[in-house]
Design an enzyme around this catalytic site. Structure first.
Site, PDB file in Angstrom:
ATOM      1  N   GLN A 182       0.858  -1.195   0.000  1.00 39.64           N
ATOM      2  CA  GLN A 182       0.000   0.000   0.000  1.00 39.64           C
ATOM      3  C   GLN A 182       0.884   1.231   0.000  1.00 39.64           C
ATOM      4  OE1 GLN A 182      -0.579   1.840   3.397  1.00 39.64           O
ATOM      5  NE2 GLN A 182      -1.004   3.512   1.975  1.00 39.64           N
ATOM      6  N   GLY A 222     -15.497  -1.856   8.937  1.00 41.67           N
ATOM      7  CA  GLY A 222     -16.629  -2.300   9.748  1.00 41.67           C
ATOM      8  C   GLY A 222     -16.933  -3.787   9.672  1.00 41.67           C
ATOM      9  N   GLY A 248      -9.154  -4.686   8.945  1.00 45.10           N
ATOM     10  CA  GLY A 248      -8.001  -4.060   9.596  1.00 45.10           C
ATOM     11  C   GLY A 248      -7.985  -4.400  11.076  1.00 45.10           C
ATOM     12  N   ARG A 249      -8.891  -3.750  11.822  1.00 42.08           N
ATOM     13  CA  ARG A 249      -8.864  -3.945  13.280  1.00 42.08           C
ATOM     14  C   ARG A 249      -9.026  -5.403  13.706  1.00 42.08           C
ATOM     15  NH1 ARG A 249     -11.951   0.613  12.437  1.00 42.08           N
ATOM     16  NH2 ARG A 249     -11.140   2.600  13.208  1.00 42.08           N
ATOM     17  N   LYS A 275      -7.395   2.798  -3.076  1.00 47.46           N
ATOM     18  CA  LYS A 275      -8.060   2.475  -1.810  1.00 47.46           C
ATOM     19  C   LYS A 275      -8.611   3.754  -1.187  1.00 47.46           C
ATOM     20  CE  LYS A 275      -7.015   0.375   2.722  1.00 47.46           C
ATOM     21  NZ  LYS A 275      -6.850   1.455   3.688  1.00 47.46           N
ATOM     22  N   ARG A 287      -7.692  11.988  14.679  1.00 43.70           N
ATOM     23  CA  ARG A 287      -8.048  10.887  15.589  1.00 43.70           C
ATOM     24  C   ARG A 287      -8.211  11.456  16.989  1.00 43.70           C
ATOM     25  NH1 ARG A 287      -4.974   7.495  12.056  1.00 43.70           N
ATOM     26  NH2 ARG A 287      -5.982   8.057  10.109  1.00 43.70           N
ATOM     27  N   HIS A 332     -11.138   3.860   5.509  1.00 42.03           N
ATOM     28  CA  HIS A 332     -10.058   3.753   6.487  1.00 42.03           C
ATOM     29  C   HIS A 332     -10.614   3.336   7.855  1.00 42.03           C
ATOM     30  CE1 HIS A 332      -5.886   5.095   5.574  1.00 42.03           C
ATOM     31  NE2 HIS A 332      -5.698   4.912   6.872  1.00 42.03           N
ATOM     32  N   ASP A 387     -13.630  -2.769   2.671  1.00 41.56           N
ATOM     33  CA  ASP A 387     -13.354  -2.896   4.104  1.00 41.56           C
ATOM     34  C   ASP A 387     -14.053  -1.777   4.851  1.00 41.56           C
ATOM     35  OD1 ASP A 387     -11.735  -0.541   4.384  1.00 41.56           O
ATOM     36  OD2 ASP A 387      -9.875  -1.664   4.147  1.00 41.56           O
TER      37      ASP A 387
HETATM   38  C1  FMN Z   1      -4.427   1.039  13.514  1.00 37.48           C
HETATM   39  C2  FMN Z   1      -4.737   1.208  12.068  1.00 37.48           C
HETATM   40  C3  FMN Z   1      -3.744   1.647  11.202  1.00 37.48           C
HETATM   41  C4  FMN Z   1      -4.023   1.796   9.851  1.00 37.48           C
HETATM   42  N1  FMN Z   1      -3.017   2.159   8.996  1.00 37.48           N
HETATM   43  C5  FMN Z   1      -3.253   2.238   7.661  1.00 37.48           C
HETATM   44  C6  FMN Z   1      -2.206   2.516   6.757  1.00 37.48           C
HETATM   45  O1  FMN Z   1      -1.066   2.697   7.135  1.00 37.48           O
HETATM   46  N2  FMN Z   1      -2.518   2.550   5.438  1.00 37.48           N
HETATM   47  C7  FMN Z   1      -3.787   2.350   4.961  1.00 37.48           C
HETATM   48  O2  FMN Z   1      -4.029   2.398   3.754  1.00 37.48           O
HETATM   49  N3  FMN Z   1      -4.798   2.071   5.816  1.00 37.48           N
HETATM   50  C8  FMN Z   1      -4.568   1.995   7.141  1.00 37.48           C
HETATM   51  N4  FMN Z   1      -5.577   1.682   7.989  1.00 37.48           N
HETATM   52  C9  FMN Z   1      -6.910   1.411   7.448  1.00 37.48           C
HETATM   53  C10 FMN Z   1      -7.041  -0.080   7.082  1.00 37.48           C
HETATM   54  O3  FMN Z   1      -6.286  -0.392   5.957  1.00 37.48           O
HETATM   55  C11 FMN Z   1      -8.505  -0.426   6.776  1.00 37.48           C
HETATM   56  O4  FMN Z   1      -8.952   0.398   5.725  1.00 37.48           O
HETATM   57  C12 FMN Z   1      -9.419  -0.296   7.963  1.00 37.48           C
HETATM   58  O5  FMN Z   1      -8.808  -0.767   9.126  1.00 37.48           O
HETATM   59  C13 FMN Z   1     -10.691  -1.101   7.697  1.00 37.48           C
HETATM   60  O6  FMN Z   1     -11.618  -0.940   8.711  1.00 37.48           O
HETATM   61  P1  FMN Z   1     -11.785  -1.967   9.932  1.00 37.48           P
HETATM   62  O7  FMN Z   1     -10.652  -1.664  10.870  1.00 37.48           O
HETATM   63  O8  FMN Z   1     -13.108  -1.593  10.481  1.00 37.48           O
HETATM   64  O9  FMN Z   1     -11.699  -3.360   9.377  1.00 37.48           O
HETATM   65  C14 FMN Z   1      -5.328   1.545   9.351  1.00 37.48           C
HETATM   66  C15 FMN Z   1      -6.316   1.105  10.231  1.00 37.48           C
HETATM   67  C16 FMN Z   1      -6.036   0.929  11.573  1.00 37.48           C
HETATM   68  C17 FMN Z   1      -7.123   0.441  12.487  1.00 37.48           C
END
Ligand code: FMN
Length: 427
Positions: free
Chosen positions: A151, A339, A360-361, A282, A188, A306, A337
């Protein structure tokens, strides 16, 4: 009833002494892993993972929008061995699931990105490394994970940006995804309250809380400093005090300040020239922008807000899936992604037109709670839940789910609409 019969009936399990195995054995949902992560992590670190932007309206909307869909199963279908596999970029994968890129992953657990890769490699599901990952492009590739993506955050320094893309290509990454929603950092709110800012402004409460999580800190102190090995530090401007050493690593510079807010369509065209493999964008991409991207040669639209961490109030991603699918047709793959917390959410997203979901989470909670075994637990839970949902829906494959999507997945507010539309005479 004799005592021995009662004992047989109850089958008391001996207590699990291994803490990792105990967490895994007791986690029956992503929420269980989240609660375990909450217990393990200092509050500021947990909030960094768990929180969203500003009032967290979009973060909540991601969930409520997914919960707006209800199921109307088909009955009496043979679902004894459902085929959950899907094809993406010409390769089959065992389930429509992937792991989204997340920055600073080693902050959850010293195993970091390498631990995530080791846990997911046997499943063959794709895992994307973030530009601000805490493991280098090359070190992650050395884990042997079969489907790594990179990414990209476009930097003001285009020579440097290009060098990242070239490194990912040399290291054998399958796909490149360009984040198009992060040209400016989201606000945030929890991080600001906790003082997890650049430079850190830790409050007394945060410091006291740190003392309550000694196991976390002992593990952190014993492992290499948290750093961003893909991002070469820039010399701090004269008089700038923010670039020094701090508790989070060698150089707590605000890397996001180096992201390029002027990035535009011409840049995307350039990225396309740099990268010959599958290219995704994305972000919360609308139908018109998705079409424009596809016409420019983009292969995939990763619909994402995100996880509600960027523009608060932006549309829930599930609501973008059908409009974007209708706009691009089969000319691009669609990932979703933000949720996703249960396999049933994956079924909803696929019914609306997505090819796969990513999370992600959920895997970060797993990593924080139980290291690589926790990541694997998160994956297994989601896949198992998806399998059960598919079977209970009465379909035997992802293809069948898609074929009958609009009969199987209905909007909660008007589930009768589907029958009405079936009854309408053809015009
Ligand atoms: C702690 C954290 C750090 C993240 N860092 C990035 C990142 O560096 N680059 C990016 O494209 N998305 C980042 N994301 C977003 C994730 O790629 C993803 O879009 C998101 O977590 C999806 O939602 P979810 O956590 O509800 O599954 C981050 C998300 C979290 C929770």
């Amino acid at each position: 009833m004799r005592l021995s019969e009662v004992r047989d009936l109850i089958r008391l399990q001996p207590p699990e002494l291994d803490p990792v195995k105990r967490v895994v054995a007791r986690s029956h949902s992503i929420e269980d892993l989240r609660q375990a992560a909450r217990r393990k992590l200092p509050r500021a670190v947990f909030d960094y993972v768990d929180g969203g932007a500003d009032a967290e309206i979009t973060m909540a909307a991601n969930r409520s929008a997914l919960e707006r869909w209800v199921f109307q199963p088909q009955i009496l279908h043979d679902v004894s061995s459902p085929d959950l596999s899907v094809e993406l970029f010409g390769r089959r994968m065992m389930a429509p699931l992937g792991l989204s890129p997340t920055g600073y992953t080693r902050m959850m657990n010293p195993a970091g990105e390498a631990g995530v890769a080791m846990a997911s490699a046997p499943t063959g599901l794709p895992y994307a490394l973030s530009t601000v990952g805490s493991t280098s492009i090359e070190d992650l590739a050395a884990t042997g994970h079969p489907r790594l993506w990179f990414q990209l955050y476009p930097f003001r320094d285009r020579g440097f940006t290009r060098s990242l893309v070239e490194r990912a290509a040399r290291a054998g990454y399958e796909a490149l995804e360009v984040a198009v929603d992060t040209h400016v950092a989201g606000n945030r709110a929890r991080d600001v309250h906790n003082g997890l800012t650049v430079p850190p402004q830790l409050r007394v409460r945060t410091v006291l809380d740190i003392g309550r999580h000694l196991a976390y800190w002992t593990a952190m102190v014993r492992s290499p400093m948290l750093s961003f090995p893909n991002v070469v530090p820039e010399p701090a401007p004269e008089g700038d005090e923010t670039g020094g050493s701090g508790p989070w690593g060698e150089s707590v510079v605000d890397i996001s300040a180096r992201f390029d807010p002027s990035v535009d369509w011409d840049d995307l065209y350039e990225f396309r020239q740099w990268w010959s493999g599958p290219l995704l964008i994305k972000g919360p991409v609308g139908p018109d922008d998705a079409v424009r991207a596809v016409e420019m040669g983009v292969d995939g639209i990763h619909l994402s807000n995100h996880g509600g961490r960027q523009l608060d109030g932006v549309v829930a991603t599930i609501d973008l899936v059908r409009p974007v699918r209708e706009a691009v047709g089969e000319r691009a793959v669609i990932l979703m992604d933000s949720g996703v917390r249960h396999g049933a959410d994956i079924a909803v997203a696929l019914a609306r037109g997505a090819d796969i979901c990513t999370v992600g989470r959920p895997y970060l909670y797993g990593l924080a709670a139980a290291g690589p075994a926790g990541v694997r637990r998160a994956i297994d839970l989601l896949v198992e839940q998806f399998r059960r949902t598919v079977q209970l829906l009465g379909v035997a494959s992802v293809a069948e789910l898609r074929q009958h999507a609009d009969q199987l997945v209905l909007e909660r507010s008007r589930p009768e609409a589907v029958w009405q539309s079936l009854e309408e005479p053809a015009r």
